[in-house]
Design a protein around this motif. Structure first.
Motif, PDB file in Angstrom:
ATOM      1  N   GLY A   1      -1.608   3.057  -4.878  1.00 60.44           N
ATOM      2  CA  GLY A   1      -1.211   4.273  -3.815  1.00 60.44           C
ATOM      3  C   GLY A   1      -2.048   5.551  -4.760  1.00 60.44           C
TER       4      GLY A   1
ATOM      5  N   ARG B   1       0.606  -2.065 -10.725  1.00 61.79           N
ATOM      6  CA  ARG B   1       0.822  -0.717 -10.011  1.00 61.79           C
ATOM      7  C   ARG B   1      -0.110   0.232 -10.378  1.00 61.79           C
TER       8      ARG B   1
ATOM      9  N   ASP C   1      -5.368  12.691   3.516  1.00 63.11           N
ATOM     10  CA  ASP C   1      -5.784  11.129   3.971  1.00 63.11           C
ATOM     11  C   ASP C   1      -7.336  11.045   3.540  1.00 63.11           C
TER      12      ASP C   1
ATOM     13  N   THR D   1      -1.973   4.048  -9.575  1.00 61.75           N
ATOM     14  CA  THR D   1      -2.240   5.189  -8.950  1.00 61.75           C
ATOM     15  C   THR D   1      -3.554   5.576  -8.999  1.00 61.75           C
TER      16      THR D   1
ATOM     17  N   LEU E   1       0.804  -1.232   0.057  1.00 58.47           N
ATOM     18  CA  LEU E   1       0.084  -0.151  -0.029  1.00 58.47           C
ATOM     19  C   LEU E   1       0.840   1.153  -0.095  1.00 58.47           C
ATOM     20  N   GLU E   2       1.734   1.258  -0.926  1.00 60.19           N
ATOM     21  CA  GLU E   2       2.854   2.601  -1.009  1.00 60.19           C
ATOM     22  C   GLU E   2       3.507   2.065  -2.553  1.00 60.19           C
ATOM     23  N   LEU E   3       3.183   3.418  -3.078  1.00 56.79           N
ATOM     24  CA  LEU E   3       3.962   3.247  -4.493  1.00 56.79           C
ATOM     25  C   LEU E   3       5.328   3.613  -4.605  1.00 56.79           C
TER      26      LEU E   3
ATOM     27  N   GLY F   1       7.206   8.052  -0.131  1.00 54.27           N
ATOM     28  CA  GLY F   1       5.749   8.724  -0.199  1.00 54.27           C
ATOM     29  C   GLY F   1       5.797  10.230   0.734  1.00 54.27           C
TER      30      GLY F   1
ATOM     31  N   ASN G   1       1.457  11.050  -4.286  1.00 60.53           N
ATOM     32  CA  ASN G   1       1.492  12.264  -3.140  1.00 60.53           C
ATOM     33  C   ASN G   1       1.825  13.631  -3.616  1.00 60.53           C
TER      34      ASN G   1
ATOM     35  N   ILE H   1      -8.904   1.790  -2.206  1.00 58.60           N
ATOM     36  CA  ILE H   1      -7.378   1.298  -2.465  1.00 58.60           C
ATOM     37  C   ILE H   1      -7.480  -0.089  -1.701  1.00 58.60           C
TER      38      ILE H   1
ATOM     39  N   GLN I   1      -7.823  10.645  -0.201  1.00 54.35           N
ATOM     40  CA  GLN I   1      -7.565   9.527  -0.950  1.00 54.35           C
ATOM     41  C   GLN I   1      -8.521   8.461  -0.977  1.00 54.35           C
TER      42      GLN I   1
ATOM     43  N   ALA J   1       1.771  -2.572  -6.454  1.00 55.14           N
ATOM     44  CA  ALA J   1       1.700  -1.556  -5.301  1.00 55.14           C
ATOM     45  C   ALA J   1       0.426  -0.949  -5.883  1.00 55.14           C
TER      46      ALA J   1
END
Length: 360
Positions: free
Chosen positions: A169, A340, A301, A342, A156-158, A218, A172, A323, A318, A167
């Motif tokens: 996310g 992946r 968030d 976004t 849970l992070e690109l 991030g 950001n 997600i 987000q 991933a």
């Protein structure tokens, strides 16, 4: 008596490891299940014997599960288990994951640990078909341990530059620009940033060099987005204090005490999470400062709690639950493809942001 062919093909058992290492079966078992109670030199001897014999550890699925899936997802973090229940972002994410699992009847196993050895064991022994990784802290270690299970996983992070890691996310940089632009267009020019972690186990004011060497991209991307946008409005970003927190109450309060000790305290706070922003609102109100009359705050968030605090929090939202749903489906419908994704963010303007005080 078993033939040599049979002995060469049968699986290595824990009893074989115990014999090779010269320890009891119970001690060998504890090395894999309760390592903290076994002396380090004994653990190393047992692990060396296991590696020499090609023993990967106890099969967590057992004989009856080898042929198929267990229909469960592991959700892993290096944070304490309470994180899943205390953190508003985690709660919202788990709602999305749970919704996707409910639709298929799949179960969920929460995986966390207070130390690295227990984390390794918990990931190795979890009865799951794959993992969703909350890469809040210890993200690289989570990825490393999960790879060893040879099960599908999604972060849970690109921020990872490893394009072999699935991933999901958000952008950001784009979100941070939105937050900074909103406050700058209201007229603010004195800012402070309350940051998420850039590296593990560190809090306090950070330098540009520390930002550039950040472990968590991030956080680095949000920092970049804030400062790129503020520069467009003529803000001297070198004078903007950035205080690194662990997304907790103690670190946030320490950051606020630091930045408001300045002769010219900020009129606007860019908080890298809604949790930080909501703690900041309570801290300011307790000191008789009005939000947004004296200080405006924008979070990041879009957790449900943000709409309920007083004043309601302006934030970069987000799609947290979406997600979570997509992450769960990535594991439940795994087809070998690295994905992946976004997803978009939006500025949600509420009551915590307004023009700076006229005396500023």
């Amino acid at each position: 008596m078993a033939s040599s062919t049979e002995s060469n093909t049968r699986p290595i058992r824990l009893a074989d490891i115990a014999k090779a290492a010269g320890v009891s079966h119970g001690t060998a078992s504890n090395v894999f299940s309760r390592p903290e109670i076994v002396r380090e030199e004994v653990r190393e001897r047992v692990k060396a014997a296991a590696e020499a014999l090609g023993y990967a550890g106890p099969d967590p699925k057992g004989r009856l599960l080898r042929a198929g899936k267990v229909n469960a997802i592991g959700v892993a973090t290096t944070e304490p288990l309470a994180y899943f229940f205390d953190d508003p972002f985690a709660r919202a994410m788990m709602a999305g994951i749970s919704e996707a699992c409910d639709a298929t009847g799949a179960g969920i196993a929460l995986v966390s640990a207070g130390n690295q050895e227990k984390l390794a064991w918990n990931i190795q022994s979890a009865l799951v078909d794959g993992f969703i990784l909350f890469c809040i802290e210890g993200g690289p270690r989570l990825v490393e341990l999960t790879r060893e299970r040879k099960l599908p996983f999604v972060a849970l992070e690109l921020g990872s530059e490893d394009d072999t890691v699935s991933a999901i996310g958000v952008d950001n940089v784009v979100g941070a620009r939105m937050a900074a632009r909103h406050l700058a267009e209201l007229g603010h020019r004195r800012f402070a940033v309350l940051s998420l972690a850039l590296a593990d186990g560190r809090t306090g004011l950070v330098t540009p060099e520390q930002v550039r060497s950040a472990v968590y991209t991030g956080t680095r991307d949000r920092y970049a987005g804030y400062f790129e946008e503020l520069s467009r409005f003529g803000v001297d970003t070198a004078s903007v204090p950035v205080f690194e927190t662990e997304n907790d109450e103690a670190g946030t309060r320490a950051g606020l005490e630091t930045v408001f000790a300045s002769a010219e305290p900020p009129t606007a706070i860019l908080a890298m999470s809604d949790r930080i922003a909501m703690i900041a609102i309570e801290w300011l109100k307790a000191r008789g400062l009005s939000v947004p009359g004296d200080v405006s705050i924008v979070g990041f968030d879009g957790v449900p709690d943000a709409a309920l605090c007083d004043p309601a929090l302006t934030t970069i939202a987000q799609p947290i639950a979406e997600i979570g749903r997509r992450a769960a489906r990535t594991i439940l419908d795994f087809d070998g493809t690295v994905r992946r994704e976004t997803l978009g963010v939006e500025l949600v303007v509420r009551a915590s942001s307004g023009p700076p005080p006229k005396t500023a």
